[in-house]
Design a protein around this motif. Sequence first.
Motif, PDB file in Angstrom:
ATOM      1  N   LYS A 120       0.567  -1.187   0.163  1.00  0.00           N
ATOM      2  CA  LYS A 120      -0.161  -0.119  -0.071  1.00  0.00           C
ATOM      3  C   LYS A 120       0.778   1.197   0.052  1.00  0.00           C
ATOM      4  O   LYS A 120       0.467   2.111  -0.862  1.00  0.00           O
ATOM      5  CB  LYS A 120      -0.873   0.068   1.349  1.00  0.00           C
ATOM      6  N   THR A 121       1.540   1.473   1.112  1.00  0.00           N
ATOM      7  CA  THR A 121       2.575   2.521   0.978  1.00  0.00           C
ATOM      8  C   THR A 121       3.224   2.786  -0.163  1.00  0.00           C
ATOM      9  O   THR A 121       3.409   4.064  -0.687  1.00  0.00           O
ATOM     10  CB  THR A 121       3.489   2.330   2.500  1.00  0.00           C
ATOM     11  N   THR A 122       3.931   1.805  -0.712  1.00  0.00           N
ATOM     12  CA  THR A 122       4.705   2.013  -1.694  1.00  0.00           C
ATOM     13  C   THR A 122       4.039   2.432  -2.992  1.00  0.00           C
ATOM     14  O   THR A 122       4.446   3.302  -3.836  1.00  0.00           O
ATOM     15  CB  THR A 122       5.314   0.557  -2.164  1.00  0.00           C
ATOM     16  N   THR A 123       2.784   1.936  -3.129  1.00  0.00           N
ATOM     17  CA  THR A 123       1.959   2.186  -4.287  1.00  0.00           C
ATOM     18  C   THR A 123       1.556   3.665  -4.266  1.00  0.00           C
ATOM     19  O   THR A 123       1.465   4.190  -5.148  1.00  0.00           O
ATOM     20  CB  THR A 123       0.521   1.292  -4.199  1.00  0.00           C
ATOM     21  N   ILE A 124       1.145   4.151  -3.065  1.00  0.00           N
ATOM     22  CA  ILE A 124       0.812   5.343  -2.655  1.00  0.00           C
ATOM     23  C   ILE A 124       1.883   6.337  -3.172  1.00  0.00           C
ATOM     24  O   ILE A 124       1.717   7.357  -3.815  1.00  0.00           O
ATOM     25  CB  ILE A 124       0.491   5.767  -1.148  1.00  0.00           C
ATOM     26  N   ALA A 125       3.250   5.874  -2.559  1.00  0.00           N
ATOM     27  CA  ALA A 125       4.108   6.687  -3.057  1.00  0.00           C
ATOM     28  C   ALA A 125       4.624   6.744  -4.663  1.00  0.00           C
ATOM     29  O   ALA A 125       4.930   7.889  -5.281  1.00  0.00           O
ATOM     30  CB  ALA A 125       5.498   6.177  -2.259  1.00  0.00           C
ATOM     31  N   LYS A 126       4.252   5.714  -5.036  1.00  0.00           N
ATOM     32  CA  LYS A 126       4.554   5.579  -6.608  1.00  0.00           C
ATOM     33  C   LYS A 126       3.450   6.418  -7.295  1.00  0.00           C
ATOM     34  O   LYS A 126       3.710   7.179  -8.410  1.00  0.00           O
ATOM     35  CB  LYS A 126       4.724   4.236  -7.060  1.00  0.00           C
ATOM     36  N   LEU A 127       2.192   6.200  -7.070  1.00  0.00           N
ATOM     37  CA  LEU A 127       1.116   6.922  -7.543  1.00  0.00           C
ATOM     38  C   LEU A 127       1.443   8.468  -7.367  1.00  0.00           C
ATOM     39  O   LEU A 127       1.200   9.389  -8.251  1.00  0.00           O
ATOM     40  CB  LEU A 127      -0.184   6.679  -7.027  1.00  0.00           C
ATOM     41  N   PRO A 281     -12.383  -3.864 -11.983  1.00  0.00           N
ATOM     42  CA  PRO A 281     -11.310  -3.638 -12.772  1.00  0.00           C
ATOM     43  C   PRO A 281      -9.918  -3.421 -12.030  1.00  0.00           C
ATOM     44  O   PRO A 281      -9.895  -2.877 -11.048  1.00  0.00           O
ATOM     45  CB  PRO A 281     -11.668  -2.310 -13.634  1.00  0.00           C
ATOM     46  N   LEU A 282      -8.855  -4.096 -12.765  1.00  0.00           N
ATOM     47  CA  LEU A 282      -7.669  -3.868 -12.313  1.00  0.00           C
ATOM     48  C   LEU A 282      -6.981  -2.516 -12.921  1.00  0.00           C
ATOM     49  O   LEU A 282      -7.173  -2.082 -13.985  1.00  0.00           O
ATOM     50  CB  LEU A 282      -6.705  -4.879 -12.915  1.00  0.00           C
ATOM     51  N   ARG A 283      -6.666  -1.712 -11.827  1.00  0.00           N
ATOM     52  CA  ARG A 283      -6.142  -0.307 -12.330  1.00  0.00           C
ATOM     53  C   ARG A 283      -4.567  -0.382 -12.651  1.00  0.00           C
ATOM     54  O   ARG A 283      -4.239   0.324 -13.407  1.00  0.00           O
ATOM     55  CB  ARG A 283      -6.397   0.694 -11.181  1.00  0.00           C
ATOM     56  N   TYR A 284      -4.007  -0.639 -11.445  1.00  0.00           N
ATOM     57  CA  TYR A 284      -2.324  -0.672 -11.608  1.00  0.00           C
ATOM     58  C   TYR A 284      -1.728  -1.950 -11.367  1.00  0.00           C
ATOM     59  O   TYR A 284      -2.172  -2.741 -10.603  1.00  0.00           O
ATOM     60  CB  TYR A 284      -1.940   0.289 -10.700  1.00  0.00           C
ATOM     61  N   ILE A 285      -0.487  -2.120 -11.974  1.00  0.00           N
ATOM     62  CA  ILE A 285       0.143  -3.344 -11.539  1.00  0.00           C
ATOM     63  C   ILE A 285       1.629  -2.925 -11.171  1.00  0.00           C
ATOM     64  O   ILE A 285       2.068  -2.144 -11.695  1.00  0.00           O
ATOM     65  CB  ILE A 285       0.277  -4.379 -12.551  1.00  0.00           C
ATOM     66  N   GLY A 286       2.279  -3.634 -10.294  1.00  0.00           N
ATOM     67  CA  GLY A 286       3.464  -3.309  -9.724  1.00  0.00           C
ATOM     68  C   GLY A 286       4.498  -4.441 -10.357  1.00  0.00           C
ATOM     69  O   GLY A 286       4.165  -5.599  -9.857  1.00  0.00           O
ATOM     70  N   VAL A 287       5.487  -4.076 -10.882  1.00  0.00           N
ATOM     71  CA  VAL A 287       6.612  -5.321 -11.406  1.00  0.00           C
ATOM     72  C   VAL A 287       7.820  -4.781 -11.142  1.00  0.00           C
ATOM     73  O   VAL A 287       8.828  -5.138 -11.533  1.00  0.00           O
ATOM     74  CB  VAL A 287       6.282  -5.322 -13.002  1.00  0.00           C
ATOM     75  N   GLY A 288       7.965  -4.249  -9.845  1.00  0.00           N
ATOM     76  CA  GLY A 288       9.097  -3.805  -9.201  1.00  0.00           C
ATOM     77  C   GLY A 288       9.302  -2.706  -8.350  1.00  0.00           C
ATOM     78  O   GLY A 288       8.131  -2.220  -7.991  1.00  0.00           O
ATOM     79  N   GLU A 289      10.202  -2.592  -7.560  1.00  0.00           N
ATOM     80  CA  GLU A 289      10.136  -1.695  -6.409  1.00  0.00           C
ATOM     81  C   GLU A 289      10.394  -0.289  -6.927  1.00  0.00           C
ATOM     82  O   GLU A 289       9.876   0.793  -6.133  1.00  0.00           O
ATOM     83  CB  GLU A 289      11.351  -2.000  -5.403  1.00  0.00           C
ATOM     84  N   SER A 290      10.941   0.028  -7.855  1.00  0.00           N
ATOM     85  CA  SER A 290      11.107   1.562  -8.464  1.00  0.00           C
ATOM     86  C   SER A 290       9.827   2.256  -8.647  1.00  0.00           C
ATOM     87  O   SER A 290       8.868   1.382  -9.053  1.00  0.00           O
ATOM     88  CB  SER A 290      12.217   1.592  -9.538  1.00  0.00           C
ATOM     89  N   ALA A 291       9.937   3.573  -8.616  1.00  0.00           N
ATOM     90  CA  ALA A 291       8.666   4.361  -9.085  1.00  0.00           C
ATOM     91  C   ALA A 291       7.917   4.162 -10.174  1.00  0.00           C
ATOM     92  O   ALA A 291       6.788   4.051 -10.510  1.00  0.00           O
ATOM     93  CB  ALA A 291       8.903   5.715  -8.976  1.00  0.00           C
ATOM     94  N   ASP A 292       8.882   3.838 -11.222  1.00  0.00           N
ATOM     95  CA  ASP A 292       8.208   3.643 -12.693  1.00  0.00           C
ATOM     96  C   ASP A 292       7.869   2.015 -12.923  1.00  0.00           C
ATOM     97  O   ASP A 292       7.569   1.756 -13.903  1.00  0.00           O
ATOM     98  CB  ASP A 292       9.402   4.085 -13.785  1.00  0.00           C
ATOM     99  N   ALA A 293       7.980   1.199 -11.900  1.00  0.00           N
ATOM    100  CA  ALA A 293       7.632  -0.046 -11.950  1.00  0.00           C
ATOM    101  C   ALA A 293       6.094  -0.235 -11.612  1.00  0.00           C
ATOM    102  O   ALA A 293       5.692  -1.531 -11.690  1.00  0.00           O
ATOM    103  CB  ALA A 293       8.544  -0.961 -10.944  1.00  0.00           C
TER     104      ALA A 293
END
Length: 308
Positions: A120-127, A281-293
Motif C-alpha cells: 500500500k505505502t509503496t503504491t501510494i508513493a509511486k502514484l 477492474p484492475l487499475r495498476y500493476i507493480g512489477v518492481g520496487e522503483s517508482a516507474d515499476a
Amino acid sequence: MASDTPPRSGFFSRLRDGLRKTRDNLVEKIETVFSGTVLDEAKLDELEEALLAADLGPTATAEIMESARSAFRRQGATTVEAMRTLLAERVAELLVLPSSEPVAARPHVTLFVGTNGSGKTTTIAKLAQRYRDAGESVLLAAGDTFRAAAIEQLQIWGQRVGAEVVAHKAGADPSAVAFDACRAAQARQIGRLLVDTAGRLHTKTNLMEELKKIRRVIDRAMPGAPHETLLVLDATTGLNALAQAREFHQAIGVTGIVVTKLDGTAKGGAVVGIVRGLGIPLRYIGVGESADALQPFNPQEFATALFS
Ligand code: GDP
C-alpha cells in the motif's frame, strides 16, 4: 487523464521482464501439455489442469476452456502456437471489464486498503510520484496509525516526491487523520488526496469496521468522496488474494484493484483469476520496487507479455 496514460518507452520490456517467472510457469506447462502430440480431448483436460495450476482460478479457467474446446471442435487438430495465440486473445478479453469513468472531482480522494505488507505505502508513493510528474498537487494522509513506522515511512515518501503529509501520533484515530486530511486538501486546493490505512490481519473484524468508519468520515467531510477505493493485493499470495479481496469488497466496496510484486512470483496468472472472480477492474500493476515499476494496467499488453 494525462497522469493515467501509460508511458510506452521501455514499459513493455519492463512488464515482460516482470512477468518472466509467471510466463515460464504458464507457457512451460502449456508446451509440455502439447509437446509432440496431436491435440485431443485428453490434452484439453491437461490444459485445464495447467491453467488451474498456474493460479488462474476456476472461473477464468472455465471461461478460457470453453473457447479452447470450441476452437478445437471447429478446427480439429491445432498447433501449440495456435493454442498460445488463442489463450492470449482470450485472456486479454477476459481482463477487460467495464470500468466507470474516472471522477474529475478536485480534490480527488483515493482510499487505499489492503493487508500489511501488500504494498500500500509503496503504491501510494509511486502514484504520488506519477501525479506530481503530471503537475498535480498531492496530499498524503497517514491513516495507518497502528504502526509508528508506517507514519514515518509515508512522511519520508512525502518529502521525496514533494507531497505534504497529514499525520497524527501513532495510535491516533485513523478517521480523524482522514477527516483532517480532507479539510486540509480542500483548504489548500489540492488535486489529489491519497489516504493510507492500516492492514493488520489479527483483528480482522475490527479492521473492516475501522475502514467502514474511515469511509463514512471521508464522505461526511467531502460528500461523494472517496472517489476511488483501491485494494492493494500481493501477487505472491496467488489466488489466496481472492478470498481476502472479497472480504474487503463486502465491507467497504472496492472500486479498483492494484496487484503488486508481479516481478517476484510465478503466480501472476492469479491476476486473471482475481479480476474474473471479483468483477472489479484492475487499475495498476507493480512489477518492481522503483517508482516507474507501477504501471496502469493494460489487458492487451499484459496478455501479450504473459504468452509471448
Ligand atoms: P504496506 O504494508 O501495504 O504499506 O506495504 P509496503 O508498501 O510497505 O510494501 C511492502 C514491501 O513490498 C516493501 O519492501 C516494498 O518495497 C515491496 N513492494 C511493493 N510493491 C512491489 C513490487 O511491485 N515489486 C516488488 N518486488 N516489491 C514491491
